[in-house]
Design a protein around this motif. Structure first.
Motif, PDB file in Angstrom:
ATOM      1  N   CYS A  18      20.617  68.359 -69.596  1.00 39.36           N
ATOM      2  CA  CYS A  18      21.757  69.171 -69.154  1.00 39.36           C
ATOM      3  C   CYS A  18      22.134  68.919 -67.701  1.00 39.36           C
ATOM      4  CB  CYS A  18      21.425  70.658 -69.278  1.00 39.36           C
ATOM      5  SG  CYS A  18      21.291  71.257 -70.967  1.00 39.36           S
ATOM      6  N   PHE A  19      23.423  69.048 -67.469  1.00 38.19           N
ATOM      7  CA  PHE A  19      23.931  69.309 -66.129  1.00 38.19           C
ATOM      8  C   PHE A  19      23.913  70.835 -66.067  1.00 38.19           C
ATOM      9  CE2 PHE A  19      26.434  65.505 -67.488  1.00 38.19           C
ATOM     10  CZ  PHE A  19      25.916  64.590 -66.585  1.00 38.19           C
ATOM     11  N   LEU A  20      22.868  71.418 -65.496  1.00 40.14           N
ATOM     12  CA  LEU A  20      22.694  72.859 -65.483  1.00 40.14           C
ATOM     13  C   LEU A  20      23.410  73.432 -64.261  1.00 40.14           C
ATOM     14  CD1 LEU A  20      21.384  75.218 -66.998  1.00 40.14           C
ATOM     15  CD2 LEU A  20      19.371  74.921 -65.524  1.00 40.14           C
TER      16      LEU A  20
ATOM     17  N   ILE B 231      23.920  72.737 -58.860  1.00 39.86           N
ATOM     18  CA  ILE B 231      23.433  72.026 -60.038  1.00 39.86           C
ATOM     19  C   ILE B 231      21.926  71.882 -59.924  1.00 39.86           C
ATOM     20  CG2 ILE B 231      23.585  69.861 -61.369  1.00 39.86           C
ATOM     21  CD1 ILE B 231      26.252  71.425 -61.201  1.00 39.86           C
ATOM     22  N   ALA B 232      21.214  72.092 -61.031  1.00 41.67           N
ATOM     23  CA  ALA B 232      19.755  71.948 -61.036  1.00 41.67           C
ATOM     24  C   ALA B 232      19.368  70.474 -61.097  1.00 41.67           C
ATOM     25  CB  ALA B 232      19.157  72.691 -62.225  1.00 41.67           C
ATOM     26  N   ILE B 233      18.524  70.090 -60.154  1.00 47.05           N
ATOM     27  CA  ILE B 233      17.951  68.745 -60.121  1.00 47.05           C
ATOM     28  C   ILE B 233      16.435  68.925 -60.111  1.00 47.05           C
ATOM     29  CG2 ILE B 233      17.704  66.619 -58.755  1.00 47.05           C
ATOM     30  CD1 ILE B 233      20.520  66.988 -59.797  1.00 47.05           C
ATOM     31  N   VAL B 234      15.732  68.131 -60.918  1.00 47.42           N
ATOM     32  CA  VAL B 234      14.277  68.228 -60.940  1.00 47.42           C
ATOM     33  C   VAL B 234      13.658  67.055 -60.188  1.00 47.42           C
ATOM     34  CG1 VAL B 234      14.160  69.574 -63.079  1.00 47.42           C
ATOM     35  CG2 VAL B 234      14.082  67.084 -63.199  1.00 47.42           C
ATOM     36  N   TYR B 235      12.531  67.356 -59.560  1.00 44.62           N
ATOM     37  CA  TYR B 235      11.746  66.316 -58.886  1.00 44.62           C
ATOM     38  C   TYR B 235      10.523  66.040 -59.733  1.00 44.62           C
ATOM     39  CZ  TYR B 235       8.644  63.941 -55.680  1.00 44.62           C
ATOM     40  OH  TYR B 235       7.783  63.034 -55.116  1.00 44.62           O
ATOM     41  N   ARG B 236      10.416  64.792 -60.226  1.00 39.58           N
ATOM     42  CA  ARG B 236       9.262  64.400 -61.031  1.00 39.58           C
ATOM     43  C   ARG B 236       8.270  63.686 -60.114  1.00 39.58           C
ATOM     44  NH1 ARG B 236      11.840  61.307 -66.001  1.00 39.58           N
ATOM     45  NH2 ARG B 236      12.618  60.100 -64.260  1.00 39.58           N
TER      46      ARG B 236
ATOM     47  N   LYS C 187       6.788  60.196 -60.887  1.00 43.53           N
ATOM     48  CA  LYS C 187       7.691  59.053 -60.731  1.00 43.53           C
ATOM     49  C   LYS C 187       8.357  59.036 -59.358  1.00 43.53           C
ATOM     50  CE  LYS C 187       8.453  58.858 -65.609  1.00 43.53           C
ATOM     51  NZ  LYS C 187       9.252  58.589 -66.736  1.00 43.53           N
ATOM     52  N   ASN C 188       8.098  60.072 -58.584  1.00 41.95           N
ATOM     53  CA  ASN C 188       8.709  60.211 -57.263  1.00 41.95           C
ATOM     54  C   ASN C 188      10.227  60.036 -57.354  1.00 41.95           C
ATOM     55  OD1 ASN C 188       8.812  60.642 -54.484  1.00 41.95           O
ATOM     56  ND2 ASN C 188       8.627  58.451 -54.039  1.00 41.95           N
ATOM     57  N   ASP C 189      10.841  60.792 -58.285  1.00 43.67           N
ATOM     58  CA  ASP C 189      12.287  60.684 -58.441  1.00 43.67           C
ATOM     59  C   ASP C 189      12.947  62.044 -58.644  1.00 43.67           C
ATOM     60  OD1 ASP C 189      11.854  61.383 -61.110  1.00 43.67           O
ATOM     61  OD2 ASP C 189      12.449  59.453 -61.918  1.00 43.67           O
ATOM     62  N   TYR C 190      14.239  62.058 -58.395  1.00 38.32           N
ATOM     63  CA  TYR C 190      15.079  63.236 -58.607  1.00 38.32           C
ATOM     64  C   TYR C 190      16.054  62.902 -59.727  1.00 38.32           C
ATOM     65  CZ  TYR C 190      13.360  65.056 -54.173  1.00 38.32           C
ATOM     66  OH  TYR C 190      12.562  65.523 -53.175  1.00 38.32           O
ATOM     67  N   SER C 191      16.174  63.822 -60.680  1.00 37.29           N
ATOM     68  CA  SER C 191      16.976  63.562 -61.869  1.00 37.29           C
ATOM     69  C   SER C 191      17.467  64.879 -62.460  1.00 37.29           C
ATOM     70  CB  SER C 191      16.111  62.813 -62.894  1.00 37.29           C
ATOM     71  OG  SER C 191      16.851  62.457 -64.022  1.00 37.29           O
ATOM     72  N   PHE C 192      18.297  64.770 -63.479  1.00 37.38           N
ATOM     73  CA  PHE C 192      18.703  65.940 -64.249  1.00 37.38           C
ATOM     74  C   PHE C 192      17.597  66.262 -65.254  1.00 37.38           C
ATOM     75  CE2 PHE C 192      22.647  63.683 -63.120  1.00 37.38           C
ATOM     76  CZ  PHE C 192      23.210  64.651 -62.303  1.00 37.38           C
ATOM     77  N   PRO C 193      17.423  67.520 -65.627  1.00 34.99           N
ATOM     78  CA  PRO C 193      16.417  67.841 -66.646  1.00 34.99           C
ATOM     79  C   PRO C 193      16.799  67.210 -67.983  1.00 34.99           C
ATOM     80  CG  PRO C 193      17.727  69.785 -66.071  1.00 34.99           C
ATOM     81  CD  PRO C 193      18.131  68.704 -65.131  1.00 34.99           C
TER      82      PRO C 193
ATOM     83  N   PHE D 218      15.461  72.037 -57.823  1.00 37.86           N
ATOM     84  CA  PHE D 218      16.271  72.276 -56.636  1.00 37.86           C
ATOM     85  C   PHE D 218      17.705  72.541 -57.069  1.00 37.86           C
ATOM     86  CE2 PHE D 218      12.734  69.615 -55.500  1.00 37.86           C
ATOM     87  CZ  PHE D 218      12.254  70.201 -54.339  1.00 37.86           C
ATOM     88  N   TRP D 219      18.320  73.554 -56.470  1.00 44.04           N
ATOM     89  CA  TRP D 219      19.718  73.877 -56.753  1.00 44.04           C
ATOM     90  C   TRP D 219      20.559  73.258 -55.642  1.00 44.04           C
ATOM     91  CZ3 TRP D 219      21.220  75.706 -61.306  1.00 44.04           C
ATOM     92  CH2 TRP D 219      20.233  76.256 -62.129  1.00 44.04           C
ATOM     93  N   ILE D 220      21.315  72.237 -56.021  1.00 46.56           N
ATOM     94  CA  ILE D 220      22.029  71.410 -55.054  1.00 46.56           C
ATOM     95  C   ILE D 220      23.536  71.694 -55.131  1.00 46.56           C
ATOM     96  CG2 ILE D 220      22.443  69.018 -54.309  1.00 46.56           C
ATOM     97  CD1 ILE D 220      19.472  69.852 -54.233  1.00 46.56           C
TER      98      ILE D 220
END
Length: 135
Positions: free
Chosen positions: A8-10, A18-23, A26-32, A103-105
């Motif tokens: 989702c684009f939450l 928009i909610a972005i998750v940090y994994r 994988k040291n990355d930022y992405s959409f859930p 993170f809410w960006i």
């Protein structure tokens, strides 16, 4: 055959973020997002994956078509990820351990936060849809 994923684009309407998750792994930022499991349809998978990764409920906007993000990675090969537009619908009671820092960006800063170019490109399209049809 490509691996099917959904997410989702939450969107938080109150503060237009928009909610972005940090994994961390994988040291990355992405959409859930994540794999479609069993006999789930794409919307069910998108809602479940969002709840697992963010601990937030997603209310999918079924009047807007999802965006298809096609990509390949070394671990899984070809992937087709269907990203749905969804409104944040409060805390989830999902008990998955696959939760990531969320993170809410602000909408105009999302592209700068994302790690991968394919996510940045799909976001450019999503941002216009969100600004034109949702906000």
């Amino acid at each position: 055959m490509a691996i099917k994923k959904a997410g989702c684009f939450l969107i938080n309407l109150e503060n237009k973020t928009i909610a972005i998750v940090y994994r961390e792994s994988k040291n990355d930022y992405s959409f859930p997002k994540g794999h479609v499991e069993g006999d789930e349809d794409l919307i069910e998978a998108a809602i479940r994956e969002t709840a697992e990764e963010t601990k937030r409920n997603a209310k999918v906007l079924t009047n807007i078509e999802p965006l298809l993000n096609k990509y390949s990675n070394t671990k899984e090969g070809d992937c087709e990820c269907y990203l749905y537009f969804a409104l944040d619908d409060g805390p989830s009671d999902n008990d998955s351990l696959d939760t990531h820092p969320t993170f809410w960006i602000p909408i105009d800063e999302v592209e700068d936060k994302l790690t991968y170019d394919n996510n940045k490109e799909i976001w450019k399209i999503a941002k216009e849809i969100i600004k034109g049809e949702i906000l």
